[in-house]
Design a protein around this motif. Structure first.
Motif, short mmCIF file in Angstrom:
data_model
loop_
_atom_site.label_atom_id
_atom_site.label_comp_id
_atom_site.label_asym_id
_atom_site.label_seq_id
_atom_site.Cartn_x
_atom_site.Cartn_y
_atom_site.Cartn_z
N CYS A 11 -89.88 60.15 3.84
CA CYS A 11 -88.67 60.15 4.66
C CYS A 11 -87.98 61.51 4.56
O CYS A 11 -88.02 62.17 3.54
N TYR A 46 -92.81 58.45 -7.63
CA TYR A 46 -94.11 58.36 -6.96
C TYR A 46 -94.34 59.48 -5.96
O TYR A 46 -95.45 59.75 -5.54
N GLY A 66 -95.40 59.33 6.22
CA GLY A 66 -95.05 60.41 5.31
C GLY A 66 -93.83 60.07 4.49
O GLY A 66 -93.42 58.91 4.39
N MET A 88 -80.86 58.64 3.19
CA MET A 88 -80.37 58.67 1.81
C MET A 88 -79.05 59.44 1.74
O MET A 88 -78.12 59.03 1.05
N THR A 134 -91.63 52.55 4.54
CA THR A 134 -92.05 53.92 4.21
C THR A 134 -92.43 54.03 2.74
O THR A 134 -93.45 54.61 2.38
N ALA A 135 -91.59 53.45 1.88
CA ALA A 135 -91.88 53.49 0.45
C ALA A 135 -93.09 52.63 0.13
O ALA A 135 -93.86 52.92 -0.79
N ILE A 179 -86.56 47.69 -5.88
CA ILE A 179 -85.63 48.34 -4.93
C ILE A 179 -85.49 49.84 -5.23
O ILE A 179 -85.23 50.64 -4.34
N GLN A 180 -85.71 50.20 -6.49
CA GLN A 180 -85.57 51.61 -6.85
C GLN A 180 -86.45 52.53 -6.01
O GLN A 180 -86.15 53.70 -5.83
N HIS A 181 -87.54 51.99 -5.46
CA HIS A 181 -88.44 52.83 -4.67
C HIS A 181 -87.94 53.07 -3.25
O HIS A 181 -88.44 53.93 -2.55
N CYS A 182 -86.96 52.29 -2.83
CA CYS A 182 -86.50 52.32 -1.43
C CYS A 182 -85.98 53.70 -1.05
O CYS A 182 -85.31 54.36 -1.82
N MET A 183 -86.32 54.14 0.19
CA MET A 183 -85.82 55.42 0.69
C MET A 183 -84.69 55.20 1.70
O MET A 183 -84.23 56.15 2.34
N MET A 242 -86.36 64.11 -2.01
CA MET A 242 -87.26 63.92 -0.86
C MET A 242 -87.40 65.22 -0.08
O MET A 242 -88.49 65.59 0.37
N HIS A 292 -95.71 52.47 1.65
CA HIS A 292 -96.93 53.24 1.89
C HIS A 292 -97.43 53.87 0.58
O HIS A 292 -98.61 54.12 0.41
N PHE A 293 -96.51 54.13 -0.32
CA PHE A 293 -96.86 54.81 -1.57
C PHE A 293 -96.80 53.87 -2.78
O PHE A 293 -97.36 54.17 -3.83
N THR A 294 -96.02 52.79 -2.68
CA THR A 294 -95.80 51.92 -3.84
C THR A 294 -96.00 50.45 -3.46
O THR A 294 -96.41 50.14 -2.35
N ILE A 321 -77.83 51.67 -6.47
CA ILE A 321 -79.27 51.63 -6.72
C ILE A 321 -79.63 52.79 -7.65
O ILE A 321 -79.24 53.93 -7.40
N ASN A 322 -80.36 52.49 -8.72
CA ASN A 322 -80.86 53.58 -9.56
C ASN A 322 -82.21 53.99 -9.01
O ASN A 322 -83.24 53.50 -9.45
N SER A 323 -82.18 54.87 -8.04
CA SER A 323 -83.43 55.18 -7.36
C SER A 323 -84.45 55.79 -8.29
O SER A 323 -84.12 56.52 -9.22
N ASP A 324 -85.72 55.42 -8.06
CA ASP A 324 -86.82 56.00 -8.82
C ASP A 324 -87.88 56.43 -7.81
O ASP A 324 -88.63 55.60 -7.31
N HIS A 325 -87.88 57.69 -7.47
CA HIS A 325 -88.84 58.17 -6.47
C HIS A 325 -89.91 59.04 -7.12
O HIS A 325 -90.41 59.97 -6.50
#
Lengths: 575, 103
Positions: free
Chosen positions: A390, A337, A388, A395, B47-48, B75-79, A407, B50-52, A331-335
């Protein structure tokens, strides 16, 4: 006794010994060479620091020589292992001591090389070459018989392991079976050779030794030399960084494949899954079977029970984590936000309460905590009242360290903004990562069971005692990981009567809901849960109490008795 | 030229020409996916989410309609916190499926 200093039958042994010694020296250099630079420095320093040096000596004698940890786990296996390993060690030592007492053989003048040559094989084949002094002869026979008694137990264990209290044993391939057969026959051959002096048995004895030594590096018996190195590295406080290099490599070769972790592993409740236990994981890694090792690493629930029962203290959970890190999910995570998340509370709260994702799913724990903190008149604030960020542990468990760190950085920022000096957590999963990974210098981190215990002890919280019988389930990440066993139990004793579970504290069985496993299906998890519940209700308690929202939710599906969180039970009994 | 309004592109999906390889592969490796009742519990607890916009139910819909790229972006937003898996009334290993989509 034969008046000569050499006979060709010693050659197989000498060859084997030379091979094993060379291999060990090369292996030692390889392991130390593979350590990262700062780890190596730590290692050298630990050897001369008095505290770690003393721990080294204590464990080298206690574990390598007397096998104290196996004795504690299972006395029969303890005797079996001590008889064989310690007996063999003593025979070698006495053999070398006798070398000094040896008078020049009658009629032979020893000069130059002839004087030093016998040193290599005399202690092993003593009876053939020289006369033993009577006191040593008795000692030698005693230890030889002790070894043979150990081997008899090993044979019984192989045929019917339940007699020695072991349900499941490891299944081995050809090489491991062959070397075990060689080990079992070495000593009977030696006994027969010594008593009858038939040449064939001296040859068999020597060839057996050679087979054992040539196969040693490629089988589980490599744990004999490696464990000593592993103890030194462990006390240096290292962490495995790569699944098959440096420190991890020393651990892989130190695993004796004894299989004690197979019975301990919660997954073994289904025989199909007993192949996913740590013993097999280490074996796969040793054999370089990366794909299978990766699969087992992702199936493991990370409950840590295998580490708790391991007689060698191998940190298999850490190695599994490094295996996950080596092959992370794609997964290319994009957090990004997370940048916009604003703190819910800014102010003068003394205690900050972080419920965590799992507690969001069990709002009754949050409500109970609110009630308790209000009853105790604490100045508190919620960090994640309406959901809130995580904590980052899931992860981390998936092997994506960088994303987890993002995070953690966000949460650290939110916590520091609140200005509170104490952080109370309801979820042991969060507790573990906050304790181990977060940099919250002057903020005290508490699990709510510790916090409630402290409130009661300081007299800030008054509770009534009722007549119910409770049993307490130790969540893996609170108990085994941090040894928080007593605080929750003391809280329960203030509330009602505490009954014992069948397996407690470091032997407690994972609830089956663990976030650590990615592969287990719901059916497999349910089997684990049912087994764990049956273990808990062994003494017919009225209620099961736990301190983890995930355990609570998992048990509630399968338990015949009520399951409650410790905060809930306390909130119900407030004065 | 900006009129302050525009025609939105058609959201019509030609089911005959949709590429379902990923979805079929998922169903093969995770047969429990077939039992999904699209109740949306996973989305409600996310959880994600909630923000996205993150929603597992929509990710499944997107895959069924061949919009794999959109699904992967979400899926990229998943925690990976696993709450979805925990609340699923059908016991579907959702977290594993999310990870398998990108594998």
């Amino acid at each position: 006794m034969n008046s000569q200093i050499f006979h060709p039958f010693v050659l197989p042994f000498v060859l084997g010994m030379a091979f094993v010694l060379t291999y060990c020296v090369v292996g030692l250099l390889r392991v130390i060479g593979q350590l990262p630079k700062d780890d190596r420095k730590k290692f050298w320093r630990s050897l001369v620091t008095p505290k770690t040096a003393w721990a080294n000596i204590r464990d080298l004698v206690g574990d390598c020589l007397f096998h104290v940890k196996i004795w504690k786990r299972n006395p029969v296996l303890g005797y079996m292992h001590t008889a064989i390993a310690f007996g063999w060690f003593m025979i070698i030592v006495i053999g070398h001591v006798m070398l000094f007492t040896l008078k020049p053989l009658e009629g032979i003048e020893l000069q130059g090389i002839e004087r030093t040559l016998p040193n290599f094989y005399y202690p092993i084949f003593f009876k053939y070459f020289a006369e033993e002094t009577p006191i040593f002869a008795i000692l030698m026979d005693f230890f030889l018989l002790m070894i043979i008694s150990g081997i008899l137990i090993a044979v019984v264990k192989k045929i019917h392991s339940k007699i020695v209290g072991v349900k499941r044993i490891m299944h081995f391939g050809f090489a491991d079976n062959l070397i075990r057969f060689a080990l079992w026959t070495i000593f009977p051959f030696r006994l027969i050779a010594e008593k009858t002096n038939i040449m064939a048995f001296w040859w068999l004895y020597s060839i057996d030794l050679m087979v054992f030594m040539f196969m040693l590096p490629f089988t589980r018996y490599m744990h004999i030399p490696t464990e000593a190195l592993f103890i030194l590295l462990r006390h240096a406080g290292l962490k495995p960084r790569e699944p098959r290099k440096g420190y991890a490599l020393a651990q892989i070769y130190s695993c004796p494949s004894c299989g004690l972790c197979i019975d301990a592993c919660p997954m073994s409740v289904n025989d199909k899954n007993s192949g996913n236990t740590s013993a097999y994981f280490m074996k796969r890694l040793r054999n370089g079977d990366r794909e299978e090792a990766q699969r087992i690493a992702e199936t493991c629930m990370q409950c840590g029970k295998c580490v708790a029962v391991c007689p060698v203290s191998i940190e298999s959970c850490d190695i599994k984590m490094s295996q996950r890190e080596a092959v992370p999910y794609t997964i290319n995570s994009d957090h990004s936000y997370l940048d916009n998340v604003e703190p819910e509370t800014k102010g003068n709260a003394k205690v900050l309460y972080f419920a965590g994702c799992m507690t969001q799913l069990t709002p009754k724990i949050m409500r109970a905590m609110k009630q308790i903190m209000e009853a105790a008149d604490e100045k508190y604030a919620f960090l994640d009242k309406d959901g809130g960020v995580c904590c980052g542990r899931p992860m981390l468990l998936s092997g994506k360290t960088a994303e987890a760190q993002a995070m953690m950085a966000k949460n650290t920022e939110l916590i520091k903004q609140s200005g509170a000096k104490r952080l109370v957590l309801s979820c042991p999963i969060c507790y573990k990562v906050f304790k181990e990974e977060y940099q919250l210098e002057d903020i005290e981190i508490l699990h709510h069971s510790q916090y409630i215990d402290e409130l009661i002890k300081r007299g800030k919280l008054k509770v009534d005692k009722n007549d119910l019988n409770y049993v307490y389930h130790d969540p893996c990440e609170l108990g085994r990981a941090f040894g928080v066993y007593d605080e929750p139990r003391e809280v329960i004793e203030n509330i009602g009567h505490l009954r014992k579970a069948k397996s407690e504290k470091e032997l407690s069985i994972c609830c089956g809901g663990s976030l650590g496993s990615f592969n287990l299906t719901q059916q497999e998890r349910d089997e684990i849960t049912t087994n764990s519940v049956n273990d808990l209700i062994f003494n017919n308690p009225d209620e099961i109490v736990t301190a983890c929202p995930l355990c609570l939710k998992t048990f509630a599906r399968k338990s015949p008795v009520a399951v409650k969180d410790i905060a809930e039970v306390v909130a119900n009994q407030l004065k | 030229m900006d009129f302050g309004f525009c025609l939105s592109p058609s959201s019509h999906v030609k089911m005959d020409s949709v590429d379902l390889t990923t979805f079929n592969r998922l169903k093969e490796t995770n047969p429990d996916l077939n039992t999904c009742i699209a109740c949306g519990s996973c989305t409600a607890t996310c959880t994600a989410g909630h923000f996205t916009e993150m929603s597992f139910r929509r990710i499944l819909l997107m895959l069924q309609r061949g919009k794999e790229d959109e699904a992967k972006k979400m899926i990229q937003h998943c925690m990976l916190c696993g709450k979805c898996t925990l609340v699923c009334p059908r016991g579907i290993n959702i977290r594993k499926i999310l990870l398998d989509i990108t594998r």
